[in-house]
Design an enzyme around this catalytic site. Structure first.
Site, PDB file in Angstrom:
ATOM      1  NE  ARG A 103      32.036  35.386  38.318  1.00 29.22           N
ATOM      2  CZ  ARG A 103      32.171  34.286  39.062  1.00 29.22           C
ATOM      3  NH1 ARG A 103      31.175  33.447  39.199  1.00 29.22           N
ATOM      4  NH2 ARG A 103      33.311  34.033  39.670  1.00 29.22           N
ATOM      5  CG  HIS A 131      38.078  33.380  37.623  1.00 27.04           C
ATOM      6  ND1 HIS A 131      38.018  34.565  38.338  1.00 27.04           N
ATOM      7  CD2 HIS A 131      37.257  32.508  38.267  1.00 27.04           C
ATOM      8  CE1 HIS A 131      37.191  34.407  39.359  1.00 27.04           C
ATOM      9  NE2 HIS A 131      36.716  33.177  39.339  1.00 27.04           N
ATOM     10  CD  GLN A 134      39.723  30.477  41.845  1.00 25.22           C
ATOM     11  OE1 GLN A 134      38.596  30.808  42.144  1.00 25.22           O
ATOM     12  NE2 GLN A 134      40.512  29.816  42.683  1.00 25.22           N
ATOM     13  CG  ASP A 230      37.073  24.575  36.293  1.00 25.29           C
ATOM     14  OD1 ASP A 230      36.223  24.428  37.204  1.00 25.29           O
ATOM     15  OD2 ASP A 230      37.012  25.493  35.458  1.00 25.29           O
ATOM     16  CB  CYS A 271      38.605  27.370  40.729  1.00 24.21           C
ATOM     17  SG  CYS A 271      37.707  26.522  39.406  1.00 24.21           S
ATOM     18  NE  ARG A 299      38.848  34.290  44.253  1.00 18.90           N
ATOM     19  CZ  ARG A 299      37.788  34.238  43.439  1.00 18.90           C
ATOM     20  NH1 ARG A 299      37.221  33.081  43.162  1.00 18.90           N
ATOM     21  NH2 ARG A 299      37.329  35.337  42.850  1.00 18.90           N
TER      22      ARG A 299
HETATM   23  N1   CP Z   1      35.749  29.972  41.889  1.00 18.91           N
HETATM   24  C1   CP Z   1      34.781  30.899  41.717  1.00 18.91           C
HETATM   25  O1   CP Z   1      34.948  31.906  41.021  1.00 18.91           O
HETATM   26  O2   CP Z   1      33.636  30.610  42.388  1.00 18.91           O
HETATM   27  P1   CP Z   1      32.268  31.410  42.269  1.00 18.91           P
HETATM   28  O3   CP Z   1      31.708  31.141  40.893  1.00 18.91           O
HETATM   29  O4   CP Z   1      31.400  30.839  43.361  1.00 18.91           O
HETATM   30  O5   CP Z   1      32.542  32.858  42.464  1.00 18.91           O
END
Ligand code: CP
Length: 338
Positions: A103, A131, A134, A230, A271, A299
């Site tokens: 990330r 992402h 996701q 979001d 998400c 996830r």
């Molecule tokens: N939705 C998501 O990626 O959550 P986090 O930031 O907690 O990983």
């Protein structure tokens, strides 16, 4: 040759459907505690330049359930980008690990990590772009709820701009690949730009997705099977919070009254993390129509499918794992991918 998972646009509809099919199988196996150790004694470096609850937990638990180990490298833990180049970090990690999950604040760093790595790289979110793990999970969750992918009506209500709208944009991208009808409601100043839409329309011409762009949330959700939002405000953007809330509130907030504009069977998605009271109210996110915690749980199974497909590709499973009930089914599906 190794294959990375860094952008939805890199994959065909068939490949994405294969990953979704695999997610369903590994979910079943995981629930039965019967997932074979397909990554036995393997290690994956998990670099996080930002905080994470779902992504970090799901990848780390997935590695454990697959018989391997996920090394969590929290923000600031390693030299990446400060005292060492992305390329050097990538070469070192790939000499010791079987995969890299990352990330990053900048998509370019994920791209460069993959360029210099000899092992597969999985994008765990690029803060300035996408992402994919996701939205793959979201496509699986919708498929699980409705039993089909093609022709689903998904409405995204919120920001779709290049600066802040990464979830809405990546959902649009995967929808356009998979034949999901995508209805986008964003205020004019937070709308997706033409350049991005060109790619979406090209995908949609192949898949048959209907793409509707509007400023009117009610118009976007009139036929929705799923409404997705979001956050509008986030840490690091405190100085813009007031201005942003003014652009979205109250018109784009998903509350009980708003949900009545959609068909009664419509489900609510997010998400997470959510800013309760801003883009969504407690009464909606905690209602029977909300599937946000199913999404979050999924996830785990999505990451298992990604790790098996990309990291597990180069590995030969042990005899005991080959004999497990689920091995044949998993192997049949992964062979379709490559
Ligand atoms: N939705 C998501 O990626 O959550 P986090 O930031 O907690 O990983």
């Amino acid at each position: 040759m190794k294959k990375d998972f860094i952008d939805i646009q890199d994959f065909s509809a068939e490949e994405l459907k294969t990953l979704i099919e695999l997610t369903g199988i590994v979910k079943k196996a995981s629930k039965e505690r019967a997932l074979p150790d397909l990554l036995h004694k393997r290690s994956v470096a998990m670099i996080f330049e930002e905080a994470s609850t779902r992504t970090r937990t799901s990848f780390e638990v997935a590695m454990t359930l697959l018989g391997g180990h996920g090394l969590y490298m929290r923000p600031g833990d390693i030299h990446l980008g400060k005292r060492e180049t992305v390329g050097d970090t990538s070469r070192v990690l790939s000499s010791m690990c079987d995969g890299i999950v990352i990330r990053a604040l900048h998509y370019k760093d994920i791209f460069d990590m993959a360029k210099y790595s000899s092992v597969p790289v999985i994008n765990a979110m690029a803060d300035d772009k996408n992402h994919p793990a996701q939205v793959l999970c979201d496509a699986f969750t919708m498929f699980e709820k409705i039993g089909r992918i093609r022709g689903i009506n998904l409405a995204f209500v919120g920001d779709s701009s290049e600066e802040f709208g990464l979830i809405g944009r990546d959902l649009m991208l995967i929808s356009s690949k998979l034949g999901i009808n995508f209805y986008l409601a964003s205020p004019k100043q937070h709308q997706v730009e033409e350049e991005f839409l060109k790619r979406v329309y090209k995908n949609a011409a192949l898949s048959g997705s209907k793409i509707v762009i509007t400023e009117e949330p009610k118009e976007a959700v009139a036929q929705a099977d799923f409404i997705y939002t979001d956050v509008w405000t986030w840490y690091g953007f405190e100085d813009k919070a007031e201005e942003r809330l003014k652009a979205f509130m109250p018109k784009y907030q998903v509350n009980s009254e708003f949900m009545k504009k959609a068909p009664p069977h419509c489900k609510y998605m997010h998400c997470l993390p959510a800013m309760r009271g801003e883009e969504v109210t407690d009464e909606v996110i905690d209602s029977n129509q909300s599937i946000v915690f199913d999404q979050a749980e999924n996830r785990l199974y999505t990451e298992e499918a990604l790790l098996i497909t990309f990291v597990g590709r180069a590995l030969r499973p042990r005899k005991a794992d080959k004999e497990s009930n689920y091995y044949k089914e998993i192997s049949r599906i992964t062979q379709k991918f490559f």
